[in-house]
Design a protein around this motif. Sequence first.
Motif, PDB file in Angstrom:
ATOM      1  N   SER A 224       0.838  -1.194   0.000  1.00 40.95           N
ATOM      2  CA  SER A 224       0.000   0.000   0.000  1.00 40.95           C
ATOM      3  C   SER A 224       0.871   1.241   0.000  1.00 40.95           C
ATOM      4  CB  SER A 224      -0.918   0.002   1.233  1.00 40.95           C
ATOM      5  OG  SER A 224      -1.885   1.026   1.146  1.00 40.95           O
ATOM      6  N   THR A 344      -3.866   0.170  -2.756  1.00 40.16           N
ATOM      7  CA  THR A 344      -3.567  -1.021  -1.977  1.00 40.16           C
ATOM      8  C   THR A 344      -3.686  -2.235  -2.891  1.00 40.16           C
ATOM      9  OG1 THR A 344      -4.313  -0.079   0.122  1.00 40.16           O
ATOM     10  CG2 THR A 344      -4.260  -2.476  -0.038  1.00 40.16           C
ATOM     11  N   ARG A 351      -7.055  -1.767  -5.068  1.00 43.37           N
ATOM     12  CA  ARG A 351      -8.064  -0.811  -4.632  1.00 43.37           C
ATOM     13  C   ARG A 351      -7.465   0.587  -4.572  1.00 43.37           C
ATOM     14  NH1 ARG A 351      -9.168  -2.665   0.435  1.00 43.37           N
ATOM     15  NH2 ARG A 351      -7.976  -1.015   1.455  1.00 43.37           N
ATOM     16  N   TRP A 353      -7.745   4.420  -3.281  1.00 45.72           N
ATOM     17  CA  TRP A 353      -8.366   5.072  -2.133  1.00 45.72           C
ATOM     18  C   TRP A 353      -8.014   6.553  -2.076  1.00 45.72           C
ATOM     19  CZ3 TRP A 353      -4.215   6.653   0.800  1.00 45.72           C
ATOM     20  CH2 TRP A 353      -3.077   5.841   0.838  1.00 45.72           C
ATOM     21  N   PRO A 357      -6.333   4.395   3.374  1.00 42.12           N
ATOM     22  CA  PRO A 357      -6.653   3.070   2.818  1.00 42.12           C
ATOM     23  C   PRO A 357      -8.029   2.564   3.232  1.00 42.12           C
ATOM     24  CG  PRO A 357      -4.409   3.122   3.663  1.00 42.12           C
ATOM     25  CD  PRO A 357      -5.062   4.399   4.102  1.00 42.12           C
ATOM     26  N   ASP A 358      -8.588   3.154   4.276  1.00 38.46           N
ATOM     27  CA  ASP A 358      -9.916   2.763   4.732  1.00 38.46           C
ATOM     28  C   ASP A 358     -11.032   3.474   3.982  1.00 38.46           C
ATOM     29  OD1 ASP A 358      -8.784   1.079   6.678  1.00 38.46           O
ATOM     30  OD2 ASP A 358      -8.558   2.779   8.065  1.00 38.46           O
ATOM     31  N   PRO A 360     -11.917   3.588   0.310  1.00 39.78           N
ATOM     32  CA  PRO A 360     -11.767   3.247  -1.107  1.00 39.78           C
ATOM     33  C   PRO A 360     -12.684   4.078  -1.993  1.00 39.78           C
ATOM     34  CG  PRO A 360     -13.023   1.559   0.029  1.00 39.78           C
ATOM     35  CD  PRO A 360     -12.501   2.489   1.097  1.00 39.78           C
ATOM     36  N   ASP A 362     -14.906   3.777  -5.014  1.00 40.43           N
ATOM     37  CA  ASP A 362     -15.592   2.784  -5.845  1.00 40.43           C
ATOM     38  C   ASP A 362     -16.531   3.459  -6.810  1.00 40.43           C
ATOM     39  OD1 ASP A 362     -15.802   0.762  -2.905  1.00 40.43           O
ATOM     40  OD2 ASP A 362     -14.358   0.606  -4.535  1.00 40.43           O
TER      41      ASP A 362
END
Length: 362
Positions: A224, A344, A351, A353, A357-358, A360, A362
């Motif tokens: 990451s 990540t 993914r 982000w 990293p928490d 993302p 989408d």
Amino acid sequence: MTENWRQRHTALLGALAASGELPHAWRSAFAAVPRHRFIPGDIWEQRSTCVPVTTGAAWWDLVYRDVPIVTQLDDGQSAGPGIATSSNSMPTMVARMLTALEVADGQRVLEIGTGSGWNAALLAARLGSQNVTTVEVDPVLAEKAAKVIKDAGYSPDVVWGDGARGWESGAPYDRIIATCSVRRVPCAWVRQTKPGGRILAPLAGDFWSGTLVRLDVGGDGVASGRFVGGARFMPMRSERPRSDAPVDSGTGRRGSTGGLPAETMAHLGFALYAGAKLPGVVMADGTPDGSYQMWLHDRNGSAATVTQGEVWQYGPRQLWDEATAVHKAYVNDGSPDSGDFGLTVSPGGQRLWLRSPDAPLD
């Protein structure tokens, strides 16, 4: 002209150092490995097309300018369309990437994409040949690079293979650096990097043409990290773009930008954001006639062109309208810069982000 290379070489190093792109830790390697030794006699300058440069003075001028140099057309096949398929990266980008790699004495490095061999020789000069492995998918380029690297006095392990697979027999590595762009960071690279190691690669998406991502590899097999600036590289051969569906010009619909300058769409931060929100939409821009133009298409027959405030949209989708809606969301999200985005990579996939990293995209 050969007697002038030292002066040219010194001037290039001085310019790189003055710009801040060439730190002291890399100065001796760049001084010991002059660029011209890795440039073939037949080269091309990338303009709107690839222009051949073979004469003495022009050749030396191009080699010691801070620009990329095309070193192969059409995968080495004759009578092709003249598409660049291998190049020697601009010295500023080479220095920037090697600096971002943050190597230390004794570390082992895998390079993906040998090309002309200059980058591998620089790594060998800095770390010792025994600590460098470089993999090249084109057997002819691999053979040529191995020879010029050896002639320059270095002997890293130059291997022929698919860089997407890394090079398992030499693993694990402390660092992996790619000199071709990828759409997805291969999990093989993560597996072949030691915990605490680093991967540096140009990542390319549809809406954005390229940016560097620097990933730190954890002990859990997950890598990451954040994006660290723009970087346009030729794609890995296995990831060259496919043909697009034709656009029906008869569906053209004229409109305006609604006051939003098209240039804002090319900002790297927005391009990363839009790449996640508009999957499959391709953006390109340029100034072919001196004025800024932008093109959007989705590879399925929809497109939009923007020139001096005028918009034409084609096909079933309203791509400019979709892009402006995403831009509004981007502004509402604080107009993040490219450094606010990260990536990540895990065995489960890749993914993108934003800020953490928490979080993302989408």
